[in-house]
Scaffold this motif. Sequence first.
Motif, PDB file in Angstrom:
ATOM      1  N   PHE A 185     -36.413 -61.924 -68.488  1.00 49.40           N
ATOM      2  CA  PHE A 185     -36.814 -62.489 -67.196  1.00 49.40           C
ATOM      3  C   PHE A 185     -38.325 -62.445 -67.049  1.00 49.40           C
ATOM      4  N   LEU A 186     -38.901 -63.573 -66.620  1.00 46.30           N
ATOM      5  CA  LEU A 186     -40.324 -63.655 -66.287  1.00 46.30           C
ATOM      6  C   LEU A 186     -40.497 -64.440 -64.997  1.00 46.30           C
ATOM      7  N   THR A 187     -41.541 -64.114 -64.262  1.00 51.23           N
ATOM      8  CA  THR A 187     -41.902 -64.869 -63.066  1.00 51.23           C
ATOM      9  C   THR A 187     -43.088 -65.756 -63.404  1.00 51.23           C
ATOM     10  N   GLN A 188     -42.928 -67.070 -63.278  1.00 51.52           N
ATOM     11  CA  GLN A 188     -44.062 -67.947 -63.582  1.00 51.52           C
ATOM     12  C   GLN A 188     -45.184 -67.742 -62.577  1.00 51.52           C
ATOM     13  N   GLY A 189     -44.837 -67.750 -61.286  1.00 51.89           N
ATOM     14  CA  GLY A 189     -45.830 -67.525 -60.242  1.00 51.89           C
ATOM     15  C   GLY A 189     -45.420 -66.324 -59.416  1.00 51.89           C
ATOM     16  N   GLU A 190     -46.140 -65.224 -59.582  1.00 55.53           N
ATOM     17  CA  GLU A 190     -45.814 -63.985 -58.860  1.00 55.53           C
ATOM     18  C   GLU A 190     -46.585 -63.974 -57.537  1.00 55.53           C
ATOM     19  N   SER A 191     -45.898 -64.309 -56.453  1.00 53.28           N
ATOM     20  CA  SER A 191     -46.563 -64.508 -55.167  1.00 53.28           C
ATOM     21  C   SER A 191     -47.086 -63.212 -54.554  1.00 53.28           C
ATOM     22  N   SER A 192     -46.580 -62.066 -54.971  1.00 54.97           N
ATOM     23  CA  SER A 192     -47.065 -60.807 -54.399  1.00 54.97           C
ATOM     24  C   SER A 192     -48.394 -60.371 -55.007  1.00 54.97           C
ATOM     25  N   THR A 193     -48.712 -60.887 -56.194  1.00 56.60           N
ATOM     26  CA  THR A 193     -49.936 -60.475 -56.875  1.00 56.60           C
ATOM     27  C   THR A 193     -50.868 -61.631 -57.206  1.00 56.60           C
ATOM     28  N   GLY A 194     -50.343 -62.861 -57.174  1.00 61.11           N
ATOM     29  CA  GLY A 194     -51.177 -64.021 -57.467  1.00 61.11           C
ATOM     30  C   GLY A 194     -51.370 -64.299 -58.940  1.00 61.11           C
ATOM     31  N   THR A 195     -50.399 -63.913 -59.786  1.00 62.24           N
ATOM     32  CA  THR A 195     -50.523 -64.164 -61.215  1.00 62.24           C
ATOM     33  C   THR A 195     -49.699 -65.370 -61.649  1.00 62.24           C
ATOM     34  N   HIS A 196     -50.181 -66.018 -62.712  1.00 62.50           N
ATOM     35  CA  HIS A 196     -49.519 -67.175 -63.316  1.00 62.50           C
ATOM     36  C   HIS A 196     -49.213 -66.819 -64.761  1.00 62.50           C
TER      37      HIS A 196
END
Length: 422
Positions: A185-196
């Motif tokens: 599992f990966l998050t493309q856009g992590e909204s809690s930290t602002g990473t791509h």
Amino acid sequence: MGRITSCSKLIRQLTHTSRGFASSSAAAQSLGRPGEVVTNVTAPEGPSGVLHVPPRLLMGPGPANSHPRVLAAQTLPLLGHMHPPFFKIMDEIQQGLRYVFQTNSKHVLMVSGTGHAGMEACIANLLEPGETIVVGNNGIWGSRVCDLAERYQAKVVNLQKEPGQTYSKDDLSKALEEHKPAVLFLTQGESSTGTHQNLAGVGELCRKHGTLLLVDTVCSLGGVPLFSDAWEVDAIYSGSQKCLAAPPGGAPLFFGERAFEKLQSRKSKVASYYFDLNLVGDYWGWYDKRFYHHTGMTSTWYGMREALALVANEGLDNMWARHQAVADHLWAGLRELNLEPFVEKPEDRLITVNTIKIPEGVDPVALVTNAMEKYNLEISGGLGGTVGKVWRVGLMGYNAKMENVEMVLAAFRDGLKKQGRL
């Protein structure tokens, strides 16, 4: 007839007993008839008049404001959830999803629920008890997948990184080699930290290890490039209310062929009835027929159909370019205010939810409060590991406009001046 008469007589007698109102009300309730009783709960003061909602420009991490065409679609007359005209709308939604996911897969649909519903649907269907999932946990959404996968009795490998960091192919290769998971599992856009998270090449890596690649695109779908087929992503879930600019309530979902084969070859029944894609997929025509599973979210799907039509009308290339342009404009203005990005590496920065370092000595809540009270503008603080460290500014969908960026910059300028920082 005699039975009806005796029931009516019973209610009248109870109405005049010394127990009075409470007894008659209880009798009427037990008989399921209105009778001669009075309600014993008073009418509410809240939902009794015409609804009023204050205007807000939602420039936080979501939801974003919806396009007027999307909102108008939701006022159209209701259809039955098994009516052929409604099936046509569902088919059009699937066509739009294939475009936005950049896939030719038949297996796309909308989960009835928010992005969390999409998350749970993917975990419930792709993992069986005792199987291993490696979770790229660099923010709150990875943490929640860890929790959710444990609830479905999976073995969770928490591949944790500090907020603001992403995963290299070497990081992922080592984890896959060591743990041999069923799912990564990966998050493309992590909204809690602002990473791509860069996904290029990860699908190929997963296939070498017999692992399915599952990706969260809740705040990135439509705002940044995504090529599900070309990048060999196996499963994706997203949300309706961010870059797609529809109201909350729908979770776009994609299964590639390998994910679909896993669903078909399960040894155990999917633990959730509501999220069982064997059943939900039936409703969406995955199996060349339509069977009732649950009542489709009629008005919500109207809005999603219009939102996806707007994406197609603009074109994904243009939409991605628009999001990049407004993000560039935002950061040019923020740097003039001596504000810095939280994510150190430029290539790791998410343009749809931008995280801004809070300077030492600045009251972040005061700035956010001033933006809301003076400008009717939402700017958010951090979430999870970024609480007290960042502000978050969303540039998503209908809200990704230069004039909105200018208002955000004006709110930051005003808020910083009030604290003597400019």
